[in-house]
Design an enzyme around this catalytic site. Structure first.
Site, short mmCIF file in Angstrom:
data_model
loop_
_atom_site.label_atom_id
_atom_site.label_comp_id
_atom_site.label_asym_id
_atom_site.label_seq_id
_atom_site.Cartn_x
_atom_site.Cartn_y
_atom_site.Cartn_z
CB SER A 100 -32.73 -48.40 71.96
OG SER A 100 -32.53 -49.80 72.03
CG HIS B 225 -30.26 -47.22 68.50
ND1 HIS B 225 -29.11 -46.65 67.97
CD2 HIS B 225 -29.83 -48.12 69.42
CE1 HIS B 225 -28.05 -47.17 68.56
NE2 HIS B 225 -28.45 -48.08 69.44
CG ASP C 51 -29.30 -51.38 70.82
OD1 ASP C 51 -28.24 -50.83 70.46
OD2 ASP C 51 -30.16 -50.82 71.51
CG MET D 214 -26.84 -56.69 71.76
SD MET D 214 -27.27 -56.48 73.49
CE MET D 214 -27.77 -54.75 73.50
CG HIS E 26 -25.14 -49.98 68.52
ND1 HIS E 26 -25.41 -49.68 69.84
CD2 HIS E 26 -23.80 -50.22 68.45
CE1 HIS E 26 -24.28 -49.74 70.54
NE2 HIS E 26 -23.30 -50.07 69.72
CG MET F 126 -23.21 -53.57 70.49
SD MET F 126 -24.46 -53.17 71.72
CE MET F 126 -25.89 -53.02 70.65
CG MET G 54 -21.06 -47.60 73.37
SD MET G 54 -22.79 -47.82 72.89
CE MET G 54 -23.50 -48.60 74.33
CG PHE H 189 -27.67 -56.06 79.70
CD1 PHE H 189 -28.49 -57.17 79.49
CD2 PHE H 189 -26.32 -56.26 79.95
CE1 PHE H 189 -27.95 -58.46 79.54
CE2 PHE H 189 -25.78 -57.54 79.99
CZ PHE H 189 -26.60 -58.64 79.79
N GLY I 280 -31.47 -50.02 80.21
CA GLY I 280 -31.80 -49.76 81.61
C GLY I 280 -30.63 -49.59 82.55
CG ASP J 36 -26.73 -46.49 72.70
OD1 ASP J 36 -27.70 -46.57 73.47
OD2 ASP J 36 -26.42 -47.39 71.89
N GLY K 14 -28.44 -45.01 79.16
CA GLY K 14 -28.82 -44.26 80.35
C GLY K 14 -29.29 -42.85 80.05
N GLY L 62 -33.71 -45.97 75.05
CA GLY L 62 -34.60 -47.13 75.06
C GLY L 62 -35.66 -46.97 76.13
C1 DX5 Z 1 -26.84 -50.94 75.06
C2 DX5 Z 1 -27.57 -50.45 73.83
C3 DX5 Z 1 -28.45 -49.28 74.06
C4 DX5 Z 1 -29.56 -49.51 75.04
C5 DX5 Z 1 -30.04 -48.20 75.59
O1 DX5 Z 1 -25.93 -51.92 74.67
O2 DX5 Z 1 -26.63 -50.09 72.84
O3 DX5 Z 1 -28.96 -48.80 72.82
O4 DX5 Z 1 -30.64 -50.20 74.48
O5 DX5 Z 1 -30.99 -48.45 76.55
P1 DX5 Z 1 -31.35 -47.39 77.68
O6 DX5 Z 1 -31.78 -46.15 76.99
O7 DX5 Z 1 -32.46 -48.06 78.43
O8 DX5 Z 1 -30.11 -47.19 78.51
ZN ZN Z 2 -27.31 -49.08 70.96
#
Ligand code: DX5
Ligand code: ZN
Length: 220
Positions: A9, A34, A36, A38, A67, A69, A138, A144, A146, A176, A178, A198
């Site tokens: 990501s 990937h 993201d 938002m 992705h 959102m 998910m 976010f 992290g 996706d 953590g 990510g």
């Molecule tokens: C969250 C995103 C993820 C996120 C993953 O809304 O869809 O793709 O960036 O980030 P990590 O791998 O740091 O959890």
């Molecule tokens: Zn994502």
């Protein structure tokens, strides 16, 4: 079991050098990129739009795994397809007629994915699974990078793996949120074949990217 595909990501990349970051993670062994997206409304964060996807497109030949959102999502599908998305994944909560949204993605010549939030049941897929190319589980609430992996989603991965196998179709099962080498392994054991990461992909700077991806693939 085959090594999972890794879809880093770019949310965790250096946004001031995004083109170089995409090139570096591609060269380090990323299978997909990937992205993201938002909107500050469907999720409580704002990221990037189709203009950035278009600007990044020449920096990698790997599939762009976009992705979305955002809500409403339908008015933006064409722009992301034209910008260079290969897979477009949407949340069922992002529009009133998700089946129609999937049809619209296919009409644009792109692969369609459905993303399930942590509290969204696998049952949501009952009348969609035959139509789609990817399911995204998910394992955090979207918004976010992290965040910590939500372990209850492993049961959902197992349930969706069974649903996919029953169709006999080649539908990707992606997870996706953590994801690191340890949680990633739990997901692949539960039936996932694509891992989004990510933080774990981009940690340590570009000198570490190849080792980061190798660790996520389980080749450490
Ligand atoms: C969250 C995103 C993820 C996120 C993953 O809304 O869809 O793709 O960036 O980030 P990590 O791998 O740091 O959890
Ligand atoms: Zn994502």
């Amino acid at each position: 079991m085959a090594a999972p595909l890794i879809s880093p990501s770019i949310l965790s990349a250096d946004f001031a050098r995004l083109g170089e970051e995409v090139q570096a993670i591609d060269g380090a062994g990323a299978d997909w990129i990937h992205v993201d997206v938002m909107d500050g409304h469907f999720v409580p964060n704002l990221t990037i739009g189709p203009a950035v996807v278009k600007a990044l497109r020449p920096h990698s030949t790997k599939p762009f795994d976009v992705h979305l959102m955002i809500a409403p999502v339908d008015p933006y599908l064409e722009a992301f397809a034209a910008a260079g998305a290969d897979i477009i994944t949407v949340h069922p909560e992002a529009g009133p007629h998700i089946h129609r949204t999937v049809q619209a993605i296919h009409a644009l010549g792109k692969k369609a994915g459905i993303a399930l939030n942590p509290a969204t049941p696998a049952k949501m897929l009952d009348y969609l699974i035959e139509e789609i190319d990817l399911v995204l589980i998910m394992s955090v609430n979207p918004g976010f990078g992290g965040q910590s992996f939500i372990a209850s989603q492993l049961r959902k991965i197992e349930a969706v793996r069974k649903m996919i196998d029953k169709t006999g179709r080649a539908i990707h099962l992606e997870v996706d949120g953590g994801i690191d080498a340890a949680t990633g392994r739990l997901c692949t054991n539960a039936g996932a074949d694509v891992l989004v990461a990510g933080t774990a992909s981009f940690k340590g700077g570009s000198a570490c990217y190849a080792a980061n991806i190798a660790a996520l693939k389980g080749a450490d």
